[in-house]
Design a protein around this motif. Sequence first.
Motif, PDB file in Angstrom:
ATOM      1  N   SER A  63       0.830  -1.200   0.000  1.00 13.72           N
ATOM      2  CA  SER A  63       0.000   0.000   0.000  1.00 13.72           C
ATOM      3  C   SER A  63       0.863   1.248   0.000  1.00 13.72           C
ATOM      4  CB  SER A  63      -0.925   0.012   1.221  1.00 13.72           C
ATOM      5  OG  SER A  63      -1.915  -0.982   1.125  1.00 13.72           O
ATOM      6  N   VAL A  64       1.886   1.243   0.854  1.00 20.78           N
ATOM      7  CA  VAL A  64       2.780   2.401   0.935  1.00 20.78           C
ATOM      8  C   VAL A  64       3.521   2.580  -0.382  1.00 20.78           C
ATOM      9  CG1 VAL A  64       4.768   3.382   2.137  1.00 20.78           C
ATOM     10  CG2 VAL A  64       3.015   2.133   3.423  1.00 20.78           C
ATOM     11  N   SER A  65       4.021   1.478  -0.947  1.00 25.24           N
ATOM     12  CA  SER A  65       4.740   1.561  -2.222  1.00 25.24           C
ATOM     13  C   SER A  65       3.841   2.059  -3.335  1.00 25.24           C
ATOM     14  CB  SER A  65       5.302   0.182  -2.604  1.00 25.24           C
ATOM     15  OG  SER A  65       6.205  -0.269  -1.651  1.00 25.24           O
ATOM     16  N   ALA A  66       2.617   1.551  -3.380  1.00 26.78           N
ATOM     17  CA  ALA A  66       1.690   1.959  -4.434  1.00 26.78           C
ATOM     18  C   ALA A  66       1.345   3.433  -4.315  1.00 26.78           C
ATOM     19  CB  ALA A  66       0.420   1.115  -4.368  1.00 26.78           C
ATOM     20  N   ASP A  67       1.207   3.921  -3.093  1.00 25.11           N
ATOM     21  CA  ASP A  67       0.855   5.324  -2.888  1.00 25.11           C
ATOM     22  C   ASP A  67       2.012   6.238  -3.282  1.00 25.11           C
ATOM     23  OD1 ASP A  67      -0.874   7.416  -1.969  1.00 25.11           O
ATOM     24  OD2 ASP A  67       0.393   7.595  -0.206  1.00 25.11           O
ATOM     25  N   LYS A  68       3.225   5.841  -2.944  1.00 24.23           N
ATOM     26  CA  LYS A  68       4.388   6.692  -3.219  1.00 24.23           C
ATOM     27  C   LYS A  68       4.861   6.598  -4.670  1.00 24.23           C
ATOM     28  CE  LYS A  68       6.376   6.774   1.423  1.00 24.23           C
ATOM     29  NZ  LYS A  68       7.532   6.375   2.268  1.00 24.23           N
ATOM     30  N   ASN A  69       4.559   5.487  -5.305  1.00 26.64           N
ATOM     31  CA  ASN A  69       5.106   5.257  -6.641  1.00 26.64           C
ATOM     32  C   ASN A  69       4.027   4.951  -7.657  1.00 26.64           C
ATOM     33  OD1 ASN A  69       8.004   5.260  -5.782  1.00 26.64           O
ATOM     34  ND2 ASN A  69       7.317   3.502  -4.586  1.00 26.64           N
ATOM     35  N   SER A 139      -6.861  -3.086   7.443  1.00 30.92           N
ATOM     36  CA  SER A 139      -5.393  -3.081   7.419  1.00 30.92           C
ATOM     37  C   SER A 139      -4.858  -2.051   6.442  1.00 30.92           C
ATOM     38  CB  SER A 139      -4.871  -4.474   7.041  1.00 30.92           C
ATOM     39  OG  SER A 139      -5.142  -5.415   8.053  1.00 30.92           O
ATOM     40  N   ALA A 140      -5.484  -1.950   5.274  1.00 30.69           N
ATOM     41  CA  ALA A 140      -5.018  -0.994   4.268  1.00 30.69           C
ATOM     42  C   ALA A 140      -5.166   0.443   4.774  1.00 30.69           C
ATOM     43  CB  ALA A 140      -5.799  -1.181   2.969  1.00 30.69           C
ATOM     44  N   LEU A 141      -6.313   0.754   5.366  1.00 33.82           N
ATOM     45  CA  LEU A 141      -6.537   2.116   5.861  1.00 33.82           C
ATOM     46  C   LEU A 141      -5.622   2.430   7.039  1.00 33.82           C
ATOM     47  CD1 LEU A 141     -10.434   2.229   5.709  1.00 33.82           C
ATOM     48  CD2 LEU A 141      -8.853   3.442   4.206  1.00 33.82           C
ATOM     49  N   THR A 142      -5.412   1.457   7.911  1.00 35.22           N
ATOM     50  CA  THR A 142      -4.525   1.671   9.056  1.00 35.22           C
ATOM     51  C   THR A 142      -3.089   1.852   8.577  1.00 35.22           C
ATOM     52  OG1 THR A 142      -5.989   0.275  10.392  1.00 35.22           O
ATOM     53  CG2 THR A 142      -3.846   0.807  11.318  1.00 35.22           C
ATOM     54  N   THR A 143      -2.688   1.068   7.589  1.00 35.42           N
ATOM     55  CA  THR A 143      -1.350   1.223   7.013  1.00 35.42           C
ATOM     56  C   THR A 143      -1.156   2.618   6.446  1.00 35.42           C
ATOM     57  OG1 THR A 143      -1.128  -1.134   6.466  1.00 35.42           O
ATOM     58  CG2 THR A 143       0.218   0.407   5.204  1.00 35.42           C
ATOM     59  N   MET A 144      -2.151   3.089   5.685  1.00 35.83           N
ATOM     60  CA  MET A 144      -2.020   4.405   5.059  1.00 35.83           C
ATOM     61  C   MET A 144      -2.033   5.522   6.095  1.00 35.83           C
ATOM     62  SD  MET A 144      -1.464   3.636   2.022  1.00 35.83           S
ATOM     63  CE  MET A 144      -1.347   5.339   1.499  1.00 35.83           C
ATOM     64  N   ALA A 145      -2.793   5.364   7.163  1.00 37.77           N
ATOM     65  CA  ALA A 145      -2.775   6.353   8.244  1.00 37.77           C
ATOM     66  C   ALA A 145      -1.417   6.339   8.942  1.00 37.77           C
ATOM     67  CB  ALA A 145      -3.892   6.062   9.242  1.00 37.77           C
ATOM     68  N   TYR A 146      -0.893   5.148   9.182  1.00 43.68           N
ATOM     69  CA  TYR A 146       0.412   4.991   9.834  1.00 43.68           C
ATOM     70  C   TYR A 146       1.526   5.577   8.987  1.00 43.68           C
ATOM     71  CZ  TYR A 146       4.633   2.479  11.381  1.00 43.68           C
ATOM     72  OH  TYR A 146       5.900   2.150  11.794  1.00 43.68           O
ATOM     73  N   ARG A 149       1.512  10.522   5.574  1.00 46.70           N
ATOM     74  CA  ARG A 149       1.404  11.691   4.696  1.00 46.70           C
ATOM     75  C   ARG A 149      -0.007  12.268   4.683  1.00 46.70           C
ATOM     76  NH1 ARG A 149       3.280  11.087  -1.106  1.00 46.70           N
ATOM     77  NH2 ARG A 149       2.315   9.035  -0.979  1.00 46.70           N
ATOM     78  N   ARG A 150      -1.013  11.377   4.796  1.00 47.19           N
ATOM     79  CA  ARG A 150      -2.406  11.828   4.830  1.00 47.19           C
ATOM     80  C   ARG A 150      -3.121  11.132   5.985  1.00 47.19           C
ATOM     81  NH1 ARG A 150      -4.263  10.373  -1.067  1.00 47.19           N
ATOM     82  NH2 ARG A 150      -2.631   8.812  -0.826  1.00 47.19           N
ATOM     83  N   GLU A 151      -2.500  11.248   7.149  1.00 50.12           N
ATOM     84  CA  GLU A 151      -2.984  10.487   8.304  1.00 50.12           C
ATOM     85  C   GLU A 151      -4.432  10.816   8.653  1.00 50.12           C
ATOM     86  OE1 GLU A 151      -1.704   9.304  12.872  1.00 50.12           O
ATOM     87  OE2 GLU A 151      -0.909  11.147  11.974  1.00 50.12           O
ATOM     88  N   GLU A 152      -4.784  12.099   8.720  1.00 50.81           N
ATOM     89  CA  GLU A 152      -6.136  12.459   9.128  1.00 50.81           C
ATOM     90  C   GLU A 152      -7.181  11.935   8.147  1.00 50.81           C
ATOM     91  OE1 GLU A 152      -7.367  13.699  11.989  1.00 50.81           O
ATOM     92  OE2 GLU A 152      -5.293  13.287  12.583  1.00 50.81           O
TER      93      GLU A 152
END
Length: 327
Positions: A63-69, A139-146, A149-152
């Motif tokens: 998820s983090v990789s997909a968001d950043k790249n 899990s995906a939403l918690t990962t992206m919050a963790y 960059r767009r925690e809120e």
Amino acid sequence: MKKLISLVVLVTAFVVAPKAVLAADEAGFADYVQKIKAEAIEKGYSEATLEKAFANAKFYERSVSADKNQPEFKLTLDTYLPRAVPEWKAEQAVEKYNEHKELLEEVGAKYGVQPRFIVALWGIETNFGGYTGGFDVVSALTTMAYEGRREEFFKNQLWQALTIIEEGHIDVEQMQGSWAGAMGQTQFMPSSFMAYAVDYDGDGRKDIWNSMGDVFASAANYLKNAGWRVDVTWGRQVQLPEDFDVSMAELKNKKTLAEWQALGVRKLDGTDLPTRADIEAAVVIPDDKEGRVYLAYANYDALMRWNRSHYFVAAVGYLSDRIRFPR
């Protein structure tokens, strides 16, 4: 020899470092989950809901990789549309329309949305439910919050996901979606689910994963609330005069069809525009004047509220046209 050792160390660093980073991320993620659960308790979520929701919570490095790249490709509509709507998808759209015709017409009449657009959205979003994403949404939403960059934003989506679980709309194990948390056959984010999802089949659950009535009605309800008009289409491809002022080509610049006609805009075949006085439209140029140009009606705007991409809207519109006029 020293150069060789240095090279080995450098290569080893590139191999080992990502694993070390991942281990650190996973450890930090476990602590973050505990923090999230404590915050959720303060917000009033039950311990039973949290135990179910986070029982198998995992850190999704993907998820983090997909968001950043997220990949960026230089495409034009002429190269994009055959990829988004290959011939097999257009043919399958007609088959799906006919398969669910009675239900689609019932839903379309209730919400004031032409059924072909419901099918087109379904096809573009998830290949008619064939691919809804294999990520556990919590899990995906918690990962992206963790990730931070767009925690809120992602925490707010997570709270709404917990509400969906607490209200019993879907079992946690079936709450699958994209790496960013878009869910079900309509790919609604949890906030869209809470705003627009419909229990059309009357079973007490808004199930956009498994119930075709809920899937179709939820999509139609979204479009209805986005300002959909049942009496017009999405847009039409047009041609512009050589001296057209491209600064006029923006969605907020609405004119009547007669006004665009007076400015030299014509149907793609060169004939006059329709004469309906009750339709306003904007000229949209997704690429440049040499590429595809559209007159965008109110339903174009509604589709842009679903996904703010001219390419997405063009793909949905094109597929809906293929359903209306099958080859």
